[in-house]
Design an enzyme around this catalytic site. Sequence first.
Site, mmCIF file in Angstrom:
data_model
loop_
_atom_site.group_PDB
_atom_site.id
_atom_site.type_symbol
_atom_site.label_atom_id
_atom_site.label_comp_id
_atom_site.label_asym_id
_atom_site.label_seq_id
_atom_site.Cartn_x
_atom_site.Cartn_y
_atom_site.Cartn_z
ATOM 1 N N GLU A 136 0.854 -1.193 0.000
ATOM 2 C CA GLU A 136 0.000 0.000 0.000
ATOM 3 C C GLU A 136 0.884 1.235 0.000
ATOM 4 O O GLU A 136 2.086 1.120 0.253
ATOM 5 C CB GLU A 136 -0.905 -0.029 1.234
ATOM 6 C CG GLU A 136 -0.130 0.103 2.521
ATOM 7 C CD GLU A 136 -0.744 -0.650 3.692
ATOM 8 O OE1 GLU A 136 -1.605 -1.520 3.473
ATOM 9 O OE2 GLU A 136 -0.336 -0.364 4.819
ATOM 10 N N LYS A 144 2.873 4.565 1.089
ATOM 11 C CA LYS A 144 3.416 5.093 2.335
ATOM 12 C C LYS A 144 3.003 6.556 2.400
ATOM 13 O O LYS A 144 3.555 7.408 1.711
ATOM 14 C CB LYS A 144 4.941 4.963 2.353
ATOM 15 C CG LYS A 144 5.569 5.379 3.672
ATOM 16 C CD LYS A 144 7.039 4.958 3.730
ATOM 17 C CE LYS A 144 7.628 5.155 5.119
ATOM 18 N NZ LYS A 144 7.691 6.555 5.541
ATOM 19 N N ASP A 196 2.499 10.264 3.384
ATOM 20 C CA ASP A 196 3.484 11.194 3.920
ATOM 21 C C ASP A 196 2.799 12.257 4.772
ATOM 22 O O ASP A 196 2.525 13.358 4.319
ATOM 23 C CB ASP A 196 4.242 11.838 2.753
ATOM 24 C CG ASP A 196 5.547 12.446 3.216
ATOM 25 O OD1 ASP A 196 5.908 12.234 4.395
ATOM 26 O OD2 ASP A 196 6.189 13.136 2.412
ATOM 27 N N TYR A 202 -4.231 2.223 8.383
ATOM 28 C CA TYR A 202 -3.664 1.098 7.640
ATOM 29 C C TYR A 202 -3.197 -0.058 8.509
ATOM 30 O O TYR A 202 -2.557 -0.982 8.006
ATOM 31 C CB TYR A 202 -2.489 1.572 6.781
ATOM 32 C CG TYR A 202 -1.526 2.463 7.531
ATOM 33 C CD1 TYR A 202 -0.698 1.942 8.515
ATOM 34 C CD2 TYR A 202 -1.462 3.827 7.260
ATOM 35 C CE1 TYR A 202 0.151 2.753 9.215
ATOM 36 C CE2 TYR A 202 -0.598 4.646 7.959
ATOM 37 C CZ TYR A 202 0.200 4.109 8.933
ATOM 38 O OH TYR A 202 1.045 4.912 9.631
ATOM 39 N N LYS A 258 11.219 3.376 -0.659
ATOM 40 C CA LYS A 258 11.187 4.837 -0.761
ATOM 41 C C LYS A 258 11.304 5.286 -2.207
ATOM 42 O O LYS A 258 12.159 4.813 -2.940
ATOM 43 C CB LYS A 258 12.340 5.442 0.039
ATOM 44 C CG LYS A 258 12.318 5.070 1.507
ATOM 45 C CD LYS A 258 11.344 5.911 2.281
ATOM 46 C CE LYS A 258 12.126 6.973 3.018
ATOM 47 N NZ LYS A 258 11.329 7.675 3.999
ATOM 48 N N CYS A 260 17.938 50.187 2.865
ATOM 49 C CA CYS A 260 17.488 49.587 1.616
ATOM 50 C C CYS A 260 18.689 49.343 0.697
ATOM 51 O O CYS A 260 19.475 50.259 0.445
ATOM 52 C CB CYS A 260 16.495 50.513 0.928
ATOM 53 S SG CYS A 260 16.017 49.920 -0.709
ATOM 54 N N CYS A 291 18.029 51.952 -2.417
ATOM 55 C CA CYS A 291 17.998 53.410 -2.300
ATOM 56 C C CYS A 291 18.589 53.933 -0.994
ATOM 57 O O CYS A 291 18.550 55.128 -0.728
ATOM 58 C CB CYS A 291 16.569 53.922 -2.461
ATOM 59 S SG CYS A 291 15.527 53.573 -1.024
ATOM 60 N N CYS A 342 11.390 49.023 3.077
ATOM 61 C CA CYS A 342 11.877 50.335 2.676
ATOM 62 C C CYS A 342 10.637 51.196 2.491
ATOM 63 O O CYS A 342 9.759 50.866 1.704
ATOM 64 C CB CYS A 342 12.659 50.215 1.367
ATOM 65 S SG CYS A 342 12.889 51.799 0.548
ATOM 66 N N CYS A 361 11.386 54.728 -4.029
ATOM 67 C CA CYS A 361 12.466 53.737 -4.152
ATOM 68 C C CYS A 361 12.370 53.078 -5.528
ATOM 69 O O CYS A 361 11.336 52.519 -5.895
ATOM 70 C CB CYS A 361 12.324 52.692 -3.053
ATOM 71 S SG CYS A 361 13.433 51.290 -3.228
HETATM 72 P P1 AMP Z 1 9.730 6.068 8.986
HETATM 73 O O1 AMP Z 1 9.141 7.257 9.668
HETATM 74 O O2 AMP Z 1 10.442 6.384 7.731
HETATM 75 O O3 AMP Z 1 10.451 5.173 9.928
HETATM 76 O O4 AMP Z 1 8.495 5.215 8.467
HETATM 77 C C1 AMP Z 1 7.579 4.672 9.344
HETATM 78 C C2 AMP Z 1 6.346 5.490 9.328
HETATM 79 O O5 AMP Z 1 5.715 5.459 8.064
HETATM 80 C C3 AMP Z 1 5.327 4.941 10.236
HETATM 81 O O6 AMP Z 1 5.509 5.377 11.551
HETATM 82 C C4 AMP Z 1 4.060 5.509 9.683
HETATM 83 O O7 AMP Z 1 3.793 6.744 10.298
HETATM 84 C C5 AMP Z 1 4.370 5.848 8.242
HETATM 85 N N1 AMP Z 1 3.492 5.166 7.282
HETATM 86 C C6 AMP Z 1 2.880 5.792 6.244
HETATM 87 N N2 AMP Z 1 2.135 4.949 5.532
HETATM 88 C C7 AMP Z 1 2.246 3.743 6.113
HETATM 89 C C8 AMP Z 1 1.715 2.450 5.840
HETATM 90 N N3 AMP Z 1 0.893 2.267 4.793
HETATM 91 N N4 AMP Z 1 2.050 1.450 6.650
HETATM 92 C C9 AMP Z 1 2.881 1.651 7.692
HETATM 93 N N5 AMP Z 1 3.428 2.820 8.016
HETATM 94 C C10 AMP Z 1 3.119 3.871 7.244
HETATM 95 ZN ZN ZN Z 2 14.449 51.463 -1.206
#
Ligand code: AMP
Ligand code: ZN
Length: 694
Positions: free
Chosen positions: A130, A132, A134, A243, A339, A433, A436, A451, A456
């Site tokens: 699935e 990851k 962010d 998840y 990654k 500035c 000027c 400024c 200016c």
């Molecule tokens: P890291 O922070 O790089 O160690 O990665 C681990 C973190 O990825 C976990 O603590 C989760 O917060 C995050 N994460 C995001 N998506 C997922 C996912 N699908 N399964 C597990 N962890 C996830």
């Molecule tokens: Zn100026």
Amino acid sequence: MNDPRIEQTRSLLAQLNSGIIAPEQIEMLRNVLRFHEHRYYILHDPLLADAEYDRLYKALEQLEKEQPNLIRPDSPTQRVARELTAAFPTVKHLVPMLSLENSYNAEDLLDFDRKARDLTGLSTIDYCIEPKFDGGSISLIYENDQLVRGATRGDGTEGDDVTPNVRQIRSLPLHAAFSGFGLQQIEIRGEVLMDKEKFRLYNESLMEEGQPPLANPRNAASGTLRLKDPAQVAKRNLEAFVYHISYYTLQPGQPTPEVLKTHQGSIDLLWNLGFRSPHNEKRVCHGIQEVIDYCHSFEGERDTLPYEIDGMVIKVNDLALQEKMGMTSHHPRWAIAFKFKARQATTKLLAVEFQVGRTGAVTPVAKLEPVAIGGVTVSSISIHNEEYIREKDLRLGDQVLIERAGDVIPQIVKSLADARNGTEKKIEFPRQCPICDHLLHKEEEEAVWRCGNWECPAQAVERIIHFVSKDAMDIRGFGEANIRKFYEAGLLTDIPGIYQLNYEQIGTMEGFGKKSIEKLQQSIEASKNQPLHRLLYGLGIRFVGETTAKTIARQITHILDLKAKSLEELQQWEDIGPKVGGSIHQFFQEESNIQLIEKLEALGLTLKQEEKTKTAGGSLSGKSFLFTGTLPTLKRSEAEAMTEAKGGQILSGVSAKLNYLVVGEDAGSKLEKAKRINTITILNEAEFLELIAN
Ligand code: AMP
Ligand code: ZN
């Protein structure tokens, strides 16, 4: 589909038409509201008009107000906390939240698979993959079907209890029927995100207020989770993906449900109970090669997703196998993160230049040793203001970590203090500035030095450049370089001067032929009829961005109407607070500004609102449109104007009322949402133009 709650909705609405809803039906009413929230926030496929939902919601509020003993903490009305959070208590996770091991290429994955096969003694393993996500991690606890706690990850063992804020996330149900599976207490892991479109708008609002934008949606989400005011959290529209089920207890005498034997099963279970789990994104792969292929193909889709991901997570699907494989103190052995290509890089901060903008604001710009991130070379980055430099403790010669998240302007994340060797120097902010020499000043509660010299040269030129720019008056073929040239030659000193250029003299300058002069003259002439909101934006009133300019333009018929508006009146308008309102008010009280506007009027510019060309008989009349993403040739405002000129209506969001969604590059959540409503026709620019032409 024949979900009973659809029929119940009709019956409740009918009851409302002829009076009120009986208190005995309060639980049904709640369930109906939860059902529609799920359709809206998770499936993005509403079955109810917004107004109908509102009526039902208000009816529930009314019932609960009359009989407070009927209120339940998981009622749809109970998200909005009215009190500020004093502190976020530290709480212990039921099961520690570990990290993940990282991998970057196919070899790493093959390696992981080899170890997994060794540990389990199997020749092929099924993995569930699935995205990851962010964002910021959270852990949620539900007891007897109710959300009772939401906490941040913290150090993995203990985190902050941010329950009031977690309750504001509309894609997290306050009530979920775990009991139907015999589950009593359950701990779930997930990620809180701000989706890309919301983040863009949020950053825009920060910048309109003169604050530095955030580097990425992850910081925006984490920051929001720590706000003291849950009502503010609600406004930021966070999303949550869940998840993982990390812990559960069963009701007495209940067996472990079959679905909880695989990871895939838990994702499905969560989805079916109304969570936004990666149900549609996940894939079960037989063996590592399928995993590798799926990771690569998903990376290709990264930019088309409405939310930010930084990789994929690969998990052994069979939970009994997971148990067998165990974990280290740092990460589980049954999972690994893959990654994606980094959007961060480190480089050296070589120098800082100070640029003076049209409002006199002095902006420091870091010059960097050029570095490539995600296919783009970055060599300079705005570092916003003195406070920002101090907060990030940036020094000349520092190694800095920079990030370019999706299409966000690159930002410095931090300086790497550990990499210093003692030769780094403090960044001295000028007190005069740089153009000027006028003394700079700083207003209270403001982070920028300015400024204040109206004359200016830097400001004068920048004001003209802004006025001419694409999003303002859009005078084509009048580029920055020429504006500077004319300014230096004394041919152009202020905005009205654009309409009084001495073309004869320009003809004597190098690089200006008859043709190019004619063209310039034409586009300057054409700009006189630009709509009012463009002029308003072009004047460069502080805090008045494109969106605000449009809001204002809708409220007035002539630009000088603003002269007579009190601050209170201005603040009645959508999204105009004391700051923006104050700035507009001040601008129109200033005599020199009024004179400038009158001069423009005398020169033939349109200062009146065009009568809306909503031709009732236009070929698009009765049809509604929405534009999303970047169109290949048209600007969004142009496309909207074309639509309106043909009688079409522009909507502000995707709903069942929408007829056409016109999609450009990097279209986000709107597209996703529209795809799920089958009465919406999705067009690209070419198809749109064809429709307009017919
Ligand atoms: P890291 O922070 O790089 O160690 O990665 C681990 C973190 O990825 C976990 O603590 C989760 O917060 C995050 N994460 C995001 N998506 C997922 C996912 N699908 N399964 C597990 N962890 C996830
Ligand atoms: Zn100026």
